[in-house]
Scaffold this motif. Structure first.
Motif, PDB file in Angstrom:
ATOM      1  N   LEU A   5      76.042 -30.229  39.880  1.00 10.90           N
ATOM      2  CA  LEU A   5      76.598 -30.484  41.214  1.00 10.90           C
ATOM      3  C   LEU A   5      77.689 -31.551  41.176  1.00 10.90           C
ATOM      4  CD1 LEU A   5      73.316 -30.294  43.346  1.00 10.90           C
ATOM      5  CD2 LEU A   5      75.055 -28.498  42.993  1.00 10.90           C
ATOM      6  N   VAL A  56      79.706 -28.902  46.477  1.00  7.62           N
ATOM      7  CA  VAL A  56      78.281 -28.951  46.130  1.00  7.62           C
ATOM      8  C   VAL A  56      77.519 -27.895  46.924  1.00  7.62           C
ATOM      9  CG1 VAL A  56      76.189 -30.363  46.346  1.00  7.62           C
ATOM     10  CG2 VAL A  56      78.282 -31.365  45.395  1.00  7.62           C
ATOM     11  N   TYR A  65      78.430 -24.365  45.757  1.00 11.39           N
ATOM     12  CA  TYR A  65      77.779 -23.992  44.492  1.00 11.39           C
ATOM     13  C   TYR A  65      76.293 -23.764  44.702  1.00 11.39           C
ATOM     14  CZ  TYR A  65      75.705 -23.876  39.966  1.00 11.39           C
ATOM     15  OH  TYR A  65      74.964 -23.455  38.891  1.00 11.39           O
ATOM     16  N   TYR A  66      75.633 -24.704  45.392  1.00 12.45           N
ATOM     17  CA  TYR A  66      74.180 -24.623  45.565  1.00 12.45           C
ATOM     18  C   TYR A  66      73.783 -23.313  46.253  1.00 12.45           C
ATOM     19  CZ  TYR A  66      69.442 -26.427  45.843  1.00 12.45           C
ATOM     20  OH  TYR A  66      68.097 -26.603  45.665  1.00 12.45           O
TER      21      TYR A  66
END
Length: 188
Positions: free
Chosen positions: A73, A89, A92-93
């Motif tokens: 992250l 972040v 992506y998460y």
């Protein structure tokens, strides 16, 4: 011939890495020590020279997995060039990649339900690691820890549901909605 210096530590690291991947994919209860050792390229006979029990390994695997997730992250946040790093972040998460590659994904959505029924030792480590994730989210977003906890809860809950359904359209929709809501929480 004796092993080179640091050999035992290196082997322990391989076991922890194998366990973290196995637990992320199969959970704690459904993966055996022999399978973990096999994943590390070792025989299960050597397990107890590195760990007292499986619970100790679960705790170490949680630490390892959270370190791994935070590093991923941080990399995502560092690559963001047009907006706040926290948006990268979140993206992506709640990406299809993170949803689909469970063995390398965040351990929080993978193990939270099982951890609640684990030993105090494991729950204590998991609690500290969860607090580290909240701290990371809070610092990256520039928000207080209470709000960081809500954002992380949104991310984890969204990912759990997106992984749970067998309808790819619904799963993708959950990820998309989760991204929007998490970003809105930060802005609120």
């Amino acid at each position: 011939m004796p092993y080179p210096e640091g050999h035992k530590l290196k082997v322990r690291g391989k076991i922890i890495e194998s366990a973290a991947q196995a637990f992320r994919t199969h959970g704690i209860r459904d993966i055996s020590v022999p399978n973990i050792m096999k994943g590390a390229g070792l025989t299960h006979g050597g397990f107890y020279s590195h760990f007292d029990n499986k619970e100790q390994l679960v705790a170490e695997a949680c630490r390892y997995a959270i370190n791994d997730t935070i590093a991923l992250l941080q990399e995502a946040a560092g690559q963001e060039q047009q907006g706040p790093g926290i948006h990268a972040v979140i993206d992506y998460y709640l990406s299809q990649e993170h949803r689909d590659i469970t063995e390398l994904g965040c351990i929080l959505p993978a193990l939270s339900a099982e951890i609640s029924r684990s030993s105090d030792e494991v729950r204590q480590v998991f609690t500290r690691e969860l607090e580290r994730m909240i701290e990371f989210i809070s610092l990256t977003a520039g928000i207080d820890k209470d709000k960081g906890g809500v954002v992380l809860s949104t991310l984890v809950g969204t990912l759990v549901l997106a992984r749970s359904v067998n309808d790819p359209v619904l799963s993708d929709s959950l990820l998309s909605s989760g991204k929007q809501q998490a970003k809105a929480l930060i802005s609120a």
